[in-house]
Structures are given as structure tokens and as C-alpha cells.
Design a protein around this motif. Sequence first.
Motif, PDB file in Angstrom:
ATOM      1  N   GLY A 147      40.154  35.945  47.128  1.00 49.18           N
ATOM      2  CA  GLY A 147      39.949  35.999  45.685  1.00 49.18           C
ATOM      3  C   GLY A 147      38.497  36.280  45.352  1.00 49.18           C
ATOM      4  O   GLY A 147      37.756  36.854  46.150  1.00 49.18           O
ATOM      5  N   ASN A 148      38.099  35.855  44.180  1.00 54.47           N
ATOM      6  CA  ASN A 148      36.731  36.078  43.725  1.00 54.47           C
ATOM      7  C   ASN A 148      35.860  34.834  43.831  1.00 54.47           C
ATOM      8  O   ASN A 148      34.864  34.716  43.139  1.00 54.47           O
ATOM      9  CB  ASN A 148      36.741  36.606  42.280  1.00 54.47           C
ATOM     10  N   GLY A 149      36.267  33.913  44.711  1.00 54.34           N
ATOM     11  CA  GLY A 149      35.401  32.773  45.014  1.00 54.34           C
ATOM     12  C   GLY A 149      34.337  33.230  46.000  1.00 54.34           C
ATOM     13  O   GLY A 149      34.468  34.267  46.652  1.00 54.34           O
ATOM     14  N   SER A 158      33.836  33.323  40.910  1.00 57.23           N
ATOM     15  CA  SER A 158      34.490  33.107  39.619  1.00 57.23           C
ATOM     16  C   SER A 158      35.902  32.534  39.724  1.00 57.23           C
ATOM     17  O   SER A 158      36.553  32.327  38.704  1.00 57.23           O
ATOM     18  CB  SER A 158      34.537  34.434  38.848  1.00 57.23           C
ATOM     19  N   GLU A 159      36.383  32.278  40.953  1.00 55.21           N
ATOM     20  CA  GLU A 159      37.708  31.681  41.158  1.00 55.21           C
ATOM     21  C   GLU A 159      37.590  30.540  42.157  1.00 55.21           C
ATOM     22  O   GLU A 159      36.641  30.508  42.953  1.00 55.21           O
ATOM     23  CB  GLU A 159      38.689  32.727  41.701  1.00 55.21           C
ATOM     24  N   ALA A 194      36.288  24.444  42.572  1.00 58.16           N
ATOM     25  CA  ALA A 194      36.165  25.282  41.372  1.00 58.16           C
ATOM     26  C   ALA A 194      34.817  26.006  41.355  1.00 58.16           C
ATOM     27  O   ALA A 194      33.868  25.588  42.025  1.00 58.16           O
ATOM     28  CB  ALA A 194      36.308  24.402  40.132  1.00 58.16           C
TER      29      ALA A 194
END
Length: 145
Positions: A43-45, A76-77, A101
Motif C-alpha cells: 500500500g502507501n504506508g 498515507s495508509e 496508522a
Amino acid sequence: MMQKSLIYSAVLSLSFIVACNNAQEKSKDSTDAVTEETAKAVGNGQISFDEEVFDFGQVKDGESVEHVFTFKNTGSEPVIVSRVSTSCGCTTPEYTATPVAPDKEGQIKVVFDSHGQSGKQQKIITVVSNAKNNIQTIQLKGEVS
């Protein structure tokens, strides 16, 4: 009679070896599946460690070294750490298993048991997650006397 015993023993040994190899292959396949599944779920983590190397200095044989590596999710994730593995059975990891988070922190605690180790040490800890940088390494290093 002796020849039958030898043949029976050989067949039994061969069966055992084949069974062990199959078990190892299944284990490897399931590990690969977990890694592939995590890689697909990227993801966008983003994992950012405060420090990637911890030098514990010099310890005596038999002492344990404990250290906590802290990371922040700068993406952002949410980041989910799916696995933490070490380069040696002498190093045991524990980690934040709940989603981290964005802008929050997680931890990876490692304990190095120096019993039976001697000289310079470098232990690699591999962290697998769903972050953009989904495979990260951190290190413990030092010397056992």
C-alpha cells in the motif's frame, strides 16, 4: 534373512528422507506464499526506522542483549508488519502486530542471547510488511568475549 533386513532398512530410510524433504518443501512454499501475499498487498504506508543499526558494544559470553527498534509510518495508509525473521536462532524478535496508522509508531524488540557466540557479531533482522518499502533490514552488532 539378513538380506531382507538390509533391504527393509534401506526402504524405510529412503521413505523417511523423502518425507522430510516433502515437509521442508511445504514449509518453504507456505513461507513464499506469505511473502508473495504481502508483496501483492503493498500500500502507501512507509516504514522509517529511527535507527537501522544498534551497536551493543562488548558483552561477556552468556549475557543477553535486548534492544527496541522504533519505526514510524511516514506514509498515507496503515502499515501491517506480517513477519520479522532473524539471521540466527540466537536472536528472538517481537513486533507490533496491529496496523500502524500514518504518523504513528511501531516497535520491533529483539533479544540476542550471546551464549556460545564469540568474537564480532552482526545479526540481521528482516522486516516484511505491506509498506511501499515492504522488505527492510535492521541490525544488531557488537562483540562477545
